[in-house]
Design a protein around this motif. Sequence first.
Motif, mmCIF file in Angstrom:
data_model
loop_
_atom_site.group_PDB
_atom_site.id
_atom_site.type_symbol
_atom_site.label_atom_id
_atom_site.label_comp_id
_atom_site.label_asym_id
_atom_site.label_seq_id
_atom_site.Cartn_x
_atom_site.Cartn_y
_atom_site.Cartn_z
ATOM 1 N N TRP A 125 0.903 -1.222 0.048
ATOM 2 C CA TRP A 125 -0.013 -0.104 -0.060
ATOM 3 C C TRP A 125 0.990 1.212 0.069
ATOM 4 O O TRP A 125 1.917 1.046 0.603
ATOM 5 N N ALA A 126 0.634 2.219 -0.684
ATOM 6 C CA ALA A 126 1.462 3.589 -0.605
ATOM 7 C C ALA A 126 1.409 4.134 0.887
ATOM 8 O O ALA A 126 0.172 4.162 1.350
ATOM 9 N N LYS A 127 2.461 4.278 1.302
ATOM 10 C CA LYS A 127 2.583 4.808 2.717
ATOM 11 C C LYS A 127 2.871 6.239 2.627
ATOM 12 O O LYS A 127 3.847 6.708 1.713
ATOM 13 N N HIS A 128 2.821 7.024 3.661
ATOM 14 C CA HIS A 128 2.976 8.238 4.167
ATOM 15 C C HIS A 128 4.547 8.238 4.661
ATOM 16 O O HIS A 128 4.773 7.275 5.196
ATOM 17 N N PRO A 129 5.303 9.208 4.418
ATOM 18 C CA PRO A 129 6.915 9.326 4.818
ATOM 19 C C PRO A 129 6.961 9.479 6.291
ATOM 20 O O PRO A 129 7.905 10.177 6.544
ATOM 21 N N GLU A 173 -4.749 6.566 -3.329
ATOM 22 C CA GLU A 173 -3.725 6.626 -4.556
ATOM 23 C C GLU A 173 -4.573 6.715 -5.769
ATOM 24 O O GLU A 173 -5.409 5.940 -6.328
ATOM 25 N N GLY A 174 -4.111 7.706 -6.761
ATOM 26 C CA GLY A 174 -4.768 7.624 -8.152
ATOM 27 C C GLY A 174 -6.315 8.169 -8.248
ATOM 28 O O GLY A 174 -6.723 8.115 -9.347
#
Length: 443
Positions: A28-32, A405-406
């Motif tokens: 999954w896209a993760k925050h930094p 995302e997207g």
Amino acid sequence: MANQIAGLSLETNRDWLDLASEYSLRTWAKHPIVLERAKGCKIWDVEGKEYLDMMSGQLCVSVGHGHPRLLEAINQQARRIMQTGSAFSAPEEIALAKRLADLAPGDLQKSFFGCSGSESNETAMRIARFVTGRQEMAALADSYHGLTFGAWSVTGRGYRSNHPEYGLGMPGVTFLPTPNPYRCLFCRGQGACDLTCFQYSQDLMDKTTTGQPAAIIIEPLLGGPIVVPSREYMQELRRFCTERDILLIADEALTGLGRTGKWFASEHFDIVPDIMTLSKSLGGAVPLSATIVTGAIAEKLESGSYYQSSSHTGDPFLCGVGLANLDIIEEEGLVENAERMGAYFKSGLEELRNQYEIVGDVRGLGLLLGLEIVRDKESAEPAIDLMQHIEDYCLDRGLILFTTEGTPIIRLAPPLVITRAEIDTALSIMEEAIRSAAEGGGG
Ligand SMILES: Cc1ncc(COP(=O)(O)O)c(C=O)c1O
């Protein structure tokens, strides 16, 4: 504090993320940032930076992070008894089932407990197949019902085209157009849903299926794109299901238990589903879900010796915490707060829409709100780069938004305990971010 965990001496977000890249499977896209502690609507990362949380964890902690009464219930229940095994009953499981029957609309009466939203929807569809003897399902094209196999099969946003590697889902699923007036292919620009999408759905089912699926599964407010179907659409859907003996499953994972300013979003449309699923905010912070069926369906299941179980079904720990969570929602008037604060938040967002060309639409109910970011109002072209700029800008200023995302949608679903002052802070950071994106920051 985080640097003490498991003997690891790490200080910064970067340190932890480097370690994650070695050991945590990235799905999954993760925050930094790496989060360490939370209280109410606030969260702190491992470097001590404070954030306002607009997504209630993963939409689960609707009573706010670290609510003292929830912590006390967790503590007491853990000391008393945590697990019994499926062959035993526990007072907490029975009491929670009764409580849900008292709260739920109409004749929804008996509950089966699980641990996730996906599991509750798998159960709902398994029940629908068993009770009707039929197998087909219908769902909305922009729906999200989970990522286990069956739930994913009825999830429109299932990443089918950009990830064909996942293969085929369950056979016999028909996707119907989403009644989203902002993007509807049938009635966009007309100002109101004229139900053509519903007539098309009916035609589609008649021509490409038996015309009588076991169930139609819907989110009464679609939580991905934040789409609120019209009352007429929902009532027509209910009428159609009753007429054809199709079970109507309402997935209230995101919308249940006060989030939309009523206990259940189905109540906004005066409809009673045959099966309702709850998860996320049901446990407050622990993994708990429920599939609630009408007395008539329960009778068919029980007389037919329907079999279902899993290791944590009805755990007294989970159900005891779930009961305490419902007490907090009820006694602290959080359903009413969601309605009041939601109206306040929405009017602030509408001002942003009136002021900025890139805010195409504002929609939602209670404290489940969304903004659609577009290139300009006239074209309504989705502007994912601008949305991304707004999200990054807000995170940098200490505001965690809820995005996927997207997509060009910014979702706002803070804990139901949020105050006006916190909403004002969120709105002012968002305004700065939107202004920056509108001035070319997204390019
Ligand atoms: C409406 C809805 N149903 C089901 C699910 C799946 O829940 P879980 O992630 O707990 O399996 C989600 C998750 O976001 C959801 O939004």
